[in-house]
Design an enzyme around this catalytic site. Structure first.
Site, PDB file in Angstrom:
ATOM      1  CB  SER A 132     -18.321  41.096  36.186  1.00 23.06           C
ATOM      2  OG  SER A 132     -18.842  41.624  34.986  1.00 23.06           O
ATOM      3  CD  GLU A 134     -20.931  45.284  32.045  1.00 22.90           C
ATOM      4  OE1 GLU A 134     -20.986  46.475  32.368  1.00 22.90           O
ATOM      5  OE2 GLU A 134     -21.183  44.865  30.899  1.00 22.90           O
ATOM      6  CE1 TYR A 155     -23.340  41.482  38.162  1.00 27.78           C
ATOM      7  CE2 TYR A 155     -22.166  42.586  36.385  1.00 27.78           C
ATOM      8  CZ  TYR A 155     -22.412  41.454  37.132  1.00 27.78           C
ATOM      9  OH  TYR A 155     -21.732  40.291  36.874  1.00 27.78           O
TER      10      TYR A 155
END
Length: 356
Positions: A132, A134, A155
Site C-alpha cells: 500500500s 500508506e 495499518y
C-alpha cells in the site's frame, strides 16, 4: 488451465480480479471467512455463465481465515495454485488505530502465514502481495520503489512488515514473490466507509433529499486516486514477469479530498459547503498529508498506463451511486435526482456498459 487463489476475493479488488482472471480462462479459487450472513455480493454474478451453463463457471470458494495457518496450508496444498493474489487485510486506516493488534495479526502476520505455506508445500507458484502507498506515510512525494517508508498508522506499519517478509522470502528461499505498491484506487464497489465512496453515496442521497449532512475529517489530504479495474490488470501483469519484483502503481496525479468534493457535488449541481461538516472523530492521530506515485517502473516494464483519471473516476462513482439511490428510493426519489441530473439516461447507459 491456470489456477489462481485470491485472498480477499469478496472485496473491491478481489471481485474485479476474479472477473479478469475468469475472462482470461483461469480457474479461480477464493478464500472467504465463514459468517452468519452472505458477504459475496460483489462476486455472485460470476457464478453464471453467459449461456446459462452453471457447470462452465470456474469459480470455487473455500472457507478459511488468514489468521489461521492450518487452513491456509490445507487450501494451498489442495488447490495447488499457479498464482496467489494476497489481497486480504484489515484495510481501513482509521480503524487500525482502534484495532492495532488485530490489524497487525491479519494485515502483517497473515502474509507470512501464506509465504510459509508456500515454502513448506514446495509447490511452484507465484505470489502477489498487496502492498500500500500508506507505507510511504510522511515520505516526501513523489514516491517510487526506492523511497524510504515512513508509516503513520498501525495499518501502514503492518503493510511494511508484509512488504519486507515478501522480499525476504523471495531472496532467502528463491520464491517468486512480488509486491504491488498500489496507490488509492476506487470504484463503485469501494467500501462505503472509505472517504471516496462515503462522498459519492452522500451526493446521491442528498440529491434525492434523503440526507442533508456529510461528516468528514481532513479535507486537505492529497491522494493519487485511480480506477480499481485498471489496477487489478497491473496485479496480473506483475505475476507474468520473468522474476519477482516490486512495483509502484498509480496515476502520477494527486488531488485533495476537497477537490473530490468539488468534483462530486459539482457534477450534480450542489454546493457541498451547505452539506459538509468537519467531525474531529474522523481525523487520524497521525495524518498522511501527501501521497503521489512515480509509476515509471510499471510504465516501462509492465507497459501499464492508467486510462481513467481523477475527473472521470469521480463521475463514474457518482453515476453508479445515483443509479443505486434510484433503485433504493424509486418514484419521488428518482424524480428528484432526474431533475438535479438532467442527463440521466447517458450516465445510466454508461454504468451498465461499465459493469459488463
Amino acid at each position: 488451465m491456470k489456477k489462481a487463489l485470491i485472498t480477499g476475493i469478496t472485496g473491491q479488488d478481489g471481485s474485479y480480479l476474479t472477473e479478469l482472471l475468469l475472462h482470461k480462462g483461469y480457474e479461480v479459487h477464493g478464500l472467504i471467512r465463514r459468517a452468519s450472513t452472505f458477504n459475496t455480493r460483489r462476486i455472485q454474478h460470476n457464478y453464471h455463465d453467459p449461456h446459462g451453463r452453471r457447470e462452465d463457471v470456474k469459480l470455487f470458494l473455500h472457507y478459511g481465515d488468514i489468521s489461521v495457518a492450518e487452513t491456509i496450508s490445507n487450501i494451498i496444498y489442495n488447490v495447488q495454485p499457479d498464482e496467489i493474489y494476497h489481497l486480504a487485510a484489515q484495510s481501513h486506516v482509521r480503524v487500525s488505530f482502534d484495532m492495532p493488534e488485530f490489524t497487525g495479526d491479519v494485515t502483517g502476520l497473515g502474509t507470512i502465514r501464506l509465504l510459509e505455506a508456500m515454502r513448506k508445500s514446495g509447490i511452484k507458484t507465484r505470489f502477489y502481495q498487496a502492498s500500500s502507498s500508506e507505507m510511504f506515510g510522511a515520505a516526501k512525494p513523489p514516491q517510487n520503489e526506492f523511497t524510504a517508508f515512513e508509516p503513520r498508522s498501525p495499518y501502514a506499519a503492518a503493510k511494511v512488515y508484509a512488504y519486507w517478509v515478501t522480499r525476504n522470502y523471495r531472496e532467502g528461499y528463491n520464491l517468486f514473490a512480488s509486491n504491488g505498491i498500489l496507490f488509492n484506487h476506487e470504484s463503485p464497489r469501494r467500501g462505503e466507509t472509505f472517504v471516496t465512496r462515503k462522498i459519492t453515496r452522500a451526493v446521491a442521497a442528498i440529491a434525492a433529499k434523503r440526507q442533508d449532512k456529510l461528516y468528514l475529517g481532513n479535507l486537505d489530504s492529497l491522494r493519487d486516486w485511480g480506477y480499481a479495474p485498471e489496477y487489478v490488470e497491473a496485479m496480473w501483469q506483475i505475476l507474468q514477469q520473468e522474476k519477482g519484483e516490486d512495483y509502484v502503481i498509480g496515476t502520477g496525479e494527486a488531488h485533495s479530498v476537497r477537490e473530490f468534493l468539488d468534483e462530486a457535488f459539482g457534477y450534480v449541481g450542489i454546493d457541498w459547503h451547505n452539506h459538509v461538516e468537519i467531525d474531529p472523530r474522523y481525523f487520524r492521530p497521525t495524518e498522511v498529508d501527501y501521497l503521489l506515485a512515480d509509476p515509471a517502473r510499471a510504465n516501462n516494464q509492465l507497459h501499464w498506463q492508467p486510462k481513467i483519471k481523477f475527473h472521470e473516476l469521480v463521475r463514474i462513482m457518482v453515476d453508479a451511486d445515483l443509479e443505486l439511490q434510484g433503485q433504493e428510493c424509486p418514484g419521488e426519489g428518482k424524480r428528484i435526482i432526474e431533475e438535479k441530473f438532467s442527463d440521466w439516461h447517458r450516465w445510466e447507459d454508461q454504468v451498465v456498459s461499465m459493469e459488463r
